[in-house]
Write an enzyme that holds these catalytic residues in place. Structure first.
Site, PDB file in Angstrom:
ATOM      1  N   SER A 153       0.827  -1.191   0.000  1.00  0.00           N
ATOM      2  CA  SER A 153       0.000   0.000   0.000  1.00  0.00           C
ATOM      3  C   SER A 153       0.871   1.255   0.000  1.00  0.00           C
ATOM      4  O   SER A 153       1.713   1.428  -0.885  1.00  0.00           O
ATOM      5  CB  SER A 153      -0.947  -0.033   1.211  1.00  0.00           C
ATOM      6  OG  SER A 153      -1.884   0.995   1.165  1.00  0.00           O
ATOM      7  N   ARG A 223     -11.453   6.348  10.803  1.00  0.00           N
ATOM      8  CA  ARG A 223     -11.037   4.950  10.756  1.00  0.00           C
ATOM      9  C   ARG A 223     -12.114   4.063  10.166  1.00  0.00           C
ATOM     10  O   ARG A 223     -11.832   3.136   9.408  1.00  0.00           O
ATOM     11  CB  ARG A 223     -10.674   4.467  12.163  1.00  0.00           C
ATOM     12  CG  ARG A 223     -10.225   3.011  12.217  1.00  0.00           C
ATOM     13  CD  ARG A 223      -9.027   2.765  11.336  1.00  0.00           C
ATOM     14  NE  ARG A 223      -8.475   1.435  11.538  1.00  0.00           N
ATOM     15  CZ  ARG A 223      -7.521   0.898  10.783  1.00  0.00           C
ATOM     16  NH1 ARG A 223      -7.010   1.608   9.788  1.00  0.00           N
ATOM     17  NH2 ARG A 223      -7.070  -0.304  11.025  1.00  0.00           N
ATOM     18  N   ASP A 318      -8.914  -6.424  -4.406  1.00  0.00           N
ATOM     19  CA  ASP A 318      -8.507  -5.121  -3.887  1.00  0.00           C
ATOM     20  C   ASP A 318      -9.107  -4.044  -4.782  1.00  0.00           C
ATOM     21  O   ASP A 318      -8.600  -3.756  -5.855  1.00  0.00           O
ATOM     22  CB  ASP A 318      -6.973  -5.027  -3.871  1.00  0.00           C
ATOM     23  CG  ASP A 318      -6.467  -3.724  -3.287  1.00  0.00           C
ATOM     24  OD1 ASP A 318      -7.279  -2.826  -2.993  1.00  0.00           O
ATOM     25  OD2 ASP A 318      -5.224  -3.598  -3.140  1.00  0.00           O
ATOM     26  N   HIS A 351      -7.996  -5.128  -0.012  1.00  0.00           N
ATOM     27  CA  HIS A 351      -6.716  -4.431   0.138  1.00  0.00           C
ATOM     28  C   HIS A 351      -5.897  -4.973   1.302  1.00  0.00           C
ATOM     29  O   HIS A 351      -4.672  -5.030   1.246  1.00  0.00           O
ATOM     30  CB  HIS A 351      -6.972  -2.933   0.323  1.00  0.00           C
ATOM     31  CG  HIS A 351      -5.728  -2.101   0.304  1.00  0.00           C
ATOM     32  ND1 HIS A 351      -4.878  -2.055  -0.779  1.00  0.00           N
ATOM     33  CD2 HIS A 351      -5.182  -1.277   1.243  1.00  0.00           C
ATOM     34  CE1 HIS A 351      -3.867  -1.243  -0.516  1.00  0.00           C
ATOM     35  NE2 HIS A 351      -4.025  -0.762   0.705  1.00  0.00           N
ATOM     36  N   ASP A 352      -6.563  -5.395   2.360  1.00  0.00           N
ATOM     37  CA  ASP A 352      -5.860  -5.901   3.546  1.00  0.00           C
ATOM     38  C   ASP A 352      -5.139  -7.226   3.301  1.00  0.00           C
ATOM     39  O   ASP A 352      -4.411  -7.688   4.185  1.00  0.00           O
ATOM     40  CB  ASP A 352      -6.847  -6.077   4.705  1.00  0.00           C
ATOM     41  CG  ASP A 352      -6.855  -4.886   5.648  1.00  0.00           C
ATOM     42  OD1 ASP A 352      -6.073  -3.947   5.417  1.00  0.00           O
ATOM     43  OD2 ASP A 352      -7.642  -4.898   6.607  1.00  0.00           O
TER      44      ASP A 352
END
Length: 376
Positions: A153, A223, A318, A351-352
């Site tokens: 990232s 967040r 992602d 994405h994680d």
């Protein structure tokens, strides 16, 4: 403790007495960088690997602290003895970037000019600034050239910038789940998150330290917004679906499991992360665009990196930094006849995924680092 863990680690700090000038033109008279190291630097100094962190991480890449065995490094599944980035073979360096809130000089630190915390007066940082500061840390550690610079990232943006700015000081760049620049949609997500913080009554123009408060509400919402973008729709559906916690209440509490999860993530984040640092890091994400200096020509922008070898990895689900964005990087490197390997991994977590222990992804990283080690 995982028998393959690097074990108990200790954070270190490097002080730099010389001024640092940011890309914006602003200068600070001196600064410190918090960092950790794992493994040993070989006699030739050729086995060092720099791991660059993403938005909410730090220098604590692997292992645990003596006083808190629950504080496991954020990439502990990747870094350690016998792990893909094997600390029996490599000397690994993790660093908390300038503007951070985990020990490196940032908004919470005292501004020598005022005797008060920098707060909103801390200079806006860019990926280029971080890489330039990391180069000073490499000098401090006696590392002339990294065997590899690795990140996912935002960390991968730093690896790419290393290859552009210091190609003579890096042999390999591992660019994982990244993009050559943010899309308008990504900038939009970041701006909404920033506005949540800036409009919190406890923000006080970024000088909330003086008031003894934290813009907790804004940080929570920021967040929550960010976390939505890190997960795929399939994973959200599988983990939470439309499940209710305790039936319909016909109100605005946490009725759905996904609501409870996001609020928990926001609560946890607001307890340890600094709001000003969040603003700085999301702006650094927005500003990153190597091609901008070359009239939008990414091939020209990456030409200095042609001598660096690359591994570029993306994940099919992602949607924040889609595989198409990684392929832009690959195409530009290929046009420069760079040595580049590319993998697009069919994985479910969005994405994680770059943080998780996917067997194919880890096997790929292991094989790539094995080849680097054999070439040392």
């Amino acid at each position: 403790m995982d028998p393959r863990s690097v074990g108990i680690v200790k954070a270190q700090s490097a002080h730099f007495a010389e001024p640092f000038t940011f890309r914006s033109g602003r200068t600070i008279p001196h600064f410190e960088l918090a960092y950790e190291t794992y493994g040993r630097l070989n006699a030739a100094g050729s086995n060092a690997v720099l791991v660059c962190h993403a938005l909410n991480a730090s220098h604590h890449v692997a292992g645990v602290y003596e006083d808190d065995a629950t504080d496991v490094g954020w990439w502990d599944n990747m870094v350690g003895p016998g792990k893909p980035l094997d600390t029996d073979r490599f000397f690994v360096v993790g660093v908390n970037n300038l503007g951070g809130c985990f020990g490196s000089t940032g908004p919470k630190h005292v501004n020598p000019a005022t005797g008060q915390p920098y707060g909103a007066d801390f200079p806006v940082v860019t990926v280029e600034d971080w890489v330039n500061a990391q180069a000073r840390l490499a000098d401090h550690l006696g590392i002339r050239r990294f065997a590899a610079v690795m990140g996912g990232s935002l960390g991968a943006m730093q690896a790419l910038q290393w290859a552009v700015a210091y190609p003579e000081r890096i042999a390999h760049a591992l660019v994982i789940a990244s993009t050559p620049r943010l899309s308008a949609q990504n900038i939009a997500f970041n701006e909404v998150a920033r506005q949540a913080i800036i409009t919190d009554p406890d923000f006080h123009g970024g000088h909330y330290y003086r008031h003894g408060v934290v813009p907790v509400r804004g940080l929570k919402v920021a967040r929550m917004i960010g976390h939505i973008t890190y997960l795929s729709d399939d994973v959200m559906a599988e983990k939470f679906g439309r499940d209710l916690r305790d039936g319909l209440k016909y109100g605005y509490g946490t009725e759905f499991q996904i609501e409870s999860y996001l609020r928990h993530q926001g609560e946890k984040f607001s307890g340890y992360f600094d709001a000003n640092t969040y603003l700085l890091i999301t702006k650094a994400l927005d500003y990153f665009d190597p091609a901008a200096a070359c009239s939008g020509d990414l091939v020209a922008a990456l030409r200095p990196a042609a001598g660096v070898k690359f591994l570029v990895v993306s994940f099919t689900t992602d949607w924040r930094f889609s595989p198409a964005r990684s392929r832009e990087i690959v195409d530009a490197l290929t046009a420069n006849r760079a040595d580049v390997s590319y993998a697009e991994i069919d994985a479910p977590h969005g994405h994680d995924e770059f943080l998780l222990e996917d067997a194919r992804y880890h096997a790929l990283a292991r094989a790539y680092y094995n080849a680097i080690a054999e070439g040392l």
